[in-house]
Enzyme design. Structure first.
Site, PDB file in Angstrom:
ATOM      1  N   HIS A 166       0.496  -1.265   0.002  1.00 61.53           N
ATOM      2  CA  HIS A 166      -0.192   0.072  -0.534  1.00 61.53           C
ATOM      3  C   HIS A 166       0.660   1.615  -0.021  1.00 61.53           C
ATOM      4  O   HIS A 166       0.158   2.321  -0.516  1.00 61.53           O
ATOM      5  CB  HIS A 166      -1.578   0.037   1.122  1.00 61.53           C
ATOM      6  CG  HIS A 166      -1.909  -0.938   1.351  1.00 61.53           C
ATOM      7  ND1 HIS A 166      -2.519  -1.535   2.143  1.00 61.53           N
ATOM      8  CD2 HIS A 166      -2.231  -1.799  -0.348  1.00 61.53           C
ATOM      9  CE1 HIS A 166      -3.067  -2.716   1.659  1.00 61.53           C
ATOM     10  NE2 HIS A 166      -3.203  -2.751   0.116  1.00 61.53           N
TER      11      HIS A 166
ATOM     12  N   HIS B 165      -7.507  -7.567  -7.669  1.00 60.18           N
ATOM     13  CA  HIS B 165      -7.591  -8.438  -7.078  1.00 60.18           C
ATOM     14  C   HIS B 165      -7.939  -7.602  -5.839  1.00 60.18           C
ATOM     15  O   HIS B 165      -7.391  -7.343  -5.268  1.00 60.18           O
ATOM     16  CB  HIS B 165      -6.418  -9.897  -6.989  1.00 60.18           C
ATOM     17  CG  HIS B 165      -6.335 -11.081  -7.963  1.00 60.18           C
ATOM     18  ND1 HIS B 165      -5.907 -10.303  -8.861  1.00 60.18           N
ATOM     19  CD2 HIS B 165      -6.816 -11.986  -7.724  1.00 60.18           C
ATOM     20  CE1 HIS B 165      -5.448 -10.857  -9.802  1.00 60.18           C
ATOM     21  NE2 HIS B 165      -5.558 -11.783  -8.994  1.00 60.18           N
TER      22      HIS B 165
ATOM     23  N   SER C  17      -6.751  -1.878  -0.659  1.00 57.44           N
ATOM     24  CA  SER C  17      -6.398  -1.413  -2.036  1.00 57.44           C
ATOM     25  C   SER C  17      -7.500  -0.676  -2.306  1.00 57.44           C
ATOM     26  O   SER C  17      -7.733   0.685  -3.043  1.00 57.44           O
ATOM     27  CB  SER C  17      -5.400  -2.194  -2.786  1.00 57.44           C
ATOM     28  OG  SER C  17      -6.071  -3.126  -3.158  1.00 57.44           O
TER      29      SER C  17
ATOM     30  N   GLU D  41     -12.934  -9.124  -8.426  1.00 58.55           N
ATOM     31  CA  GLU D  41     -13.190  -9.650  -6.648  1.00 58.55           C
ATOM     32  C   GLU D  41     -13.789 -11.110  -7.441  1.00 58.55           C
ATOM     33  O   GLU D  41     -15.208 -10.866  -7.986  1.00 58.55           O
ATOM     34  CB  GLU D  41     -13.625  -8.784  -6.262  1.00 58.55           C
ATOM     35  CG  GLU D  41     -14.110  -9.531  -4.628  1.00 58.55           C
ATOM     36  CD  GLU D  41     -12.109 -11.077  -4.718  1.00 58.55           C
ATOM     37  OE1 GLU D  41     -11.436  -9.985  -4.074  1.00 58.55           O
ATOM     38  OE2 GLU D  41     -12.601 -11.626  -4.466  1.00 58.55           O
TER      39      GLU D  41
ATOM     40  N   ASP E 140      -2.433  -7.633  -7.282  1.00 56.75           N
ATOM     41  CA  ASP E 140      -2.302  -8.938  -5.939  1.00 56.75           C
ATOM     42  C   ASP E 140      -2.891 -10.104  -6.074  1.00 56.75           C
ATOM     43  O   ASP E 140      -3.496 -10.186  -4.554  1.00 56.75           O
ATOM     44  CB  ASP E 140      -2.403  -7.750  -5.271  1.00 56.75           C
ATOM     45  CG  ASP E 140      -2.797  -7.992  -3.500  1.00 56.75           C
ATOM     46  OD1 ASP E 140      -1.829  -8.526  -3.177  1.00 56.75           O
ATOM     47  OD2 ASP E 140      -3.277  -7.343  -2.544  1.00 56.75           O
TER      48      ASP E 140
HETATM   49  N1  SAM Z   1      -5.636  -5.925  -3.303  1.00 57.61           N
HETATM   50  C1  SAM Z   1      -6.500  -6.479  -1.781  1.00 57.61           C
HETATM   51  C2  SAM Z   1      -6.017  -5.219  -0.971  1.00 57.61           C
HETATM   52  O1  SAM Z   1      -4.908  -5.256  -1.153  1.00 57.61           O
HETATM   53  O2  SAM Z   1      -6.228  -4.514   0.024  1.00 57.61           O
HETATM   54  C3  SAM Z   1      -6.219  -7.132  -1.615  1.00 57.61           C
HETATM   55  C4  SAM Z   1      -6.150  -8.538  -2.410  1.00 57.61           C
HETATM   56  S1  SAM Z   1      -6.114 -10.544  -2.145  1.00 57.61           S
HETATM   57  C5  SAM Z   1      -4.415 -10.474  -1.766  1.00 57.61           C
HETATM   58  C6  SAM Z   1      -6.739 -11.374  -3.325  1.00 57.61           C
HETATM   59  C7  SAM Z   1      -8.514 -10.908  -3.788  1.00 57.61           C
HETATM   60  O3  SAM Z   1      -8.272 -11.720  -5.456  1.00 57.61           O
HETATM   61  C8  SAM Z   1      -8.563 -12.301  -2.531  1.00 57.61           C
HETATM   62  O4  SAM Z   1      -9.797 -11.479  -2.376  1.00 57.61           O
HETATM   63  C9  SAM Z   1      -9.035 -13.530  -3.911  1.00 57.61           C
HETATM   64  O5  SAM Z   1     -10.796 -13.816  -3.769  1.00 57.61           O
HETATM   65  C10 SAM Z   1      -9.573 -12.602  -5.101  1.00 57.61           C
HETATM   66  N2  SAM Z   1      -9.300 -13.213  -6.532  1.00 57.61           N
HETATM   67  C11 SAM Z   1      -8.907 -14.680  -6.748  1.00 57.61           C
HETATM   68  N3  SAM Z   1      -8.007 -14.745  -7.768  1.00 57.61           N
HETATM   69  C12 SAM Z   1      -9.166 -14.228  -8.770  1.00 57.61           C
HETATM   70  C13 SAM Z   1      -9.156 -13.536 -10.129  1.00 57.61           C
HETATM   71  N4  SAM Z   1      -8.598 -14.373 -11.159  1.00 57.61           N
HETATM   72  N5  SAM Z   1     -10.333 -12.300 -10.570  1.00 57.61           N
HETATM   73  C14 SAM Z   1     -10.024 -11.227  -9.462  1.00 57.61           C
HETATM   74  N6  SAM Z   1     -10.043 -11.486  -8.170  1.00 57.61           N
HETATM   75  C15 SAM Z   1      -9.490 -12.841  -7.735  1.00 57.61           C
END
Ligand code: SAM
Length: 289
Positions: free
Chosen positions: A19, A42, A104, A122, A171
């Protein structure tokens, strides 16, 4: 699949590195008035309670954001970018106590100017509902699109953005080890369509082969498009086993020229604030195409 919930890791050392870097990227790209499109591939839930739910169980914030705050409150000097990051986190909280940690989507939403847009992906069936609800509470809601879709498949379709000015945060949870391969394919496709975009990729530093090989594989992809990169890693602990995540990295494609200086100032303070048993260290490398 879908056992990952980012709330477990909200406010961890990995979130801090990600972040803090992200904030600097947005601020640099906003130095020009042209509209900026930000894609968060993500997104997670958007904002997390540190007082109850998953974050209260894992207590990862205690070794991350809460530890960093104690370090600053004890009068230790720190870098400007760390202060800016903490201001944004604290802005989501009323009073001095940190009860919530923005993910994020919220950090990015708060930074939007009227001309900017934010696109959030998501895939988790529960997380998407929480994200939609959380986004609906934001005054920037109208500038935000939320997609319940696989971002690895959809990213290329959004590129290049209409204004040709874009930032993409990638991410993944890497819950599925195929994520490493999906990431490489999506990045290759994205660079073919929008080589001048700024891409920020987060990854966990784990002993699994795919994780250890990722930075070199990313450098190879980027070299084939003759783009610049910056690679940074933050390790807080160096203990045997992988019961908890001890280190993570960010790989930035087309980084602003100011990023290296900002991280060079922030990373010594972060290793000092977050290090466990003398195991903390950081890496900061860049290549100009
Ligand atoms: N970016 C966020 C933050 O910094 O606050 C954290 C994200 S977390 C590491 C990853 C997220 O991606 C999870 O909630 C998961 O459900 C989602 N996810 C996993 N595969 C995905 C995909 N192919 N497309 C979109 N979201 C996905």
């Amino acid at each position: 699949m879908f056992s990952y919930r980012h709330a477990f890791h909200a406010g961890s050392h990995a979130d801090i590195l990600k972040h803090l870097t992200l904030i600097h990227l947005v601020e640099y790209l906003q130095e020009k008035p042209g509209a900026l499109t930000i894609i968060d591939t993500h997104a997670g839930a958007g904002i997390y309670s540190l007082k109850d739910g998953f974050a209260a169980v894992s207590k990862e914030a205690e070794g991350g954001i809460l530890k960093l705050l104690q370090f600053i409150e004890a009068g230790n000097p720190t870098a400007q970018s760390v202060k800016k990051y903490l201001e944004l986190i604290q802005a989501e909280n009323v009073g001095a106590e940190l009860a919530s940690y923005p993910g994020s989507p919220f950090i990015l939403a708060r930074l939007l100017r009227p001309q900017d847009r934010l696109k959030l992906f998501e895939l988790h069936p529960k997380e998407i509902d929480v994200l939609r609800h959380n986004v609906s509470q934001l005054k920037q809601e109208k500038q935000i699109d939320v997609y319940a879709e696989d971002s690895f498949a959809r990213l290329k379709g959004l590129l290049p953005p209409p204004s040709r000015r874009g930032l993409v945060l990638i991410d993944p949870s890497y819950e599925d080890k195929q994520d490493y391969r999906y990431l490489e394919v999506a990045l290759e496709e994205a660079l073919q369509r929008f080589a001048t975009g700024c891409y920020a990729i987060w990854y966990p530093m784990l002993s699994r082969r795919e994780s250890a090989a990722l930075p070199d594989r990313l450098k190879k992809i980027v070299a084939s498009h003759q783009r610049s990169w910056l690679h940074t890693e933050l390790r807080v602990e160096n203990a045997p086993g992988e019961r908890r995540l001890q280190a993570s990295g960010m790989f930035i494609i087309n980084p602003p020229w100011t990023l290296e200086k900002h991280l060079a100032e922030a990373l010594p303070a972060l290793t000092k604030a977050l290090g466990i048993n003398g195991g903390a260290q950081f890496l900061l490398k860049s290549f100009e195409a």
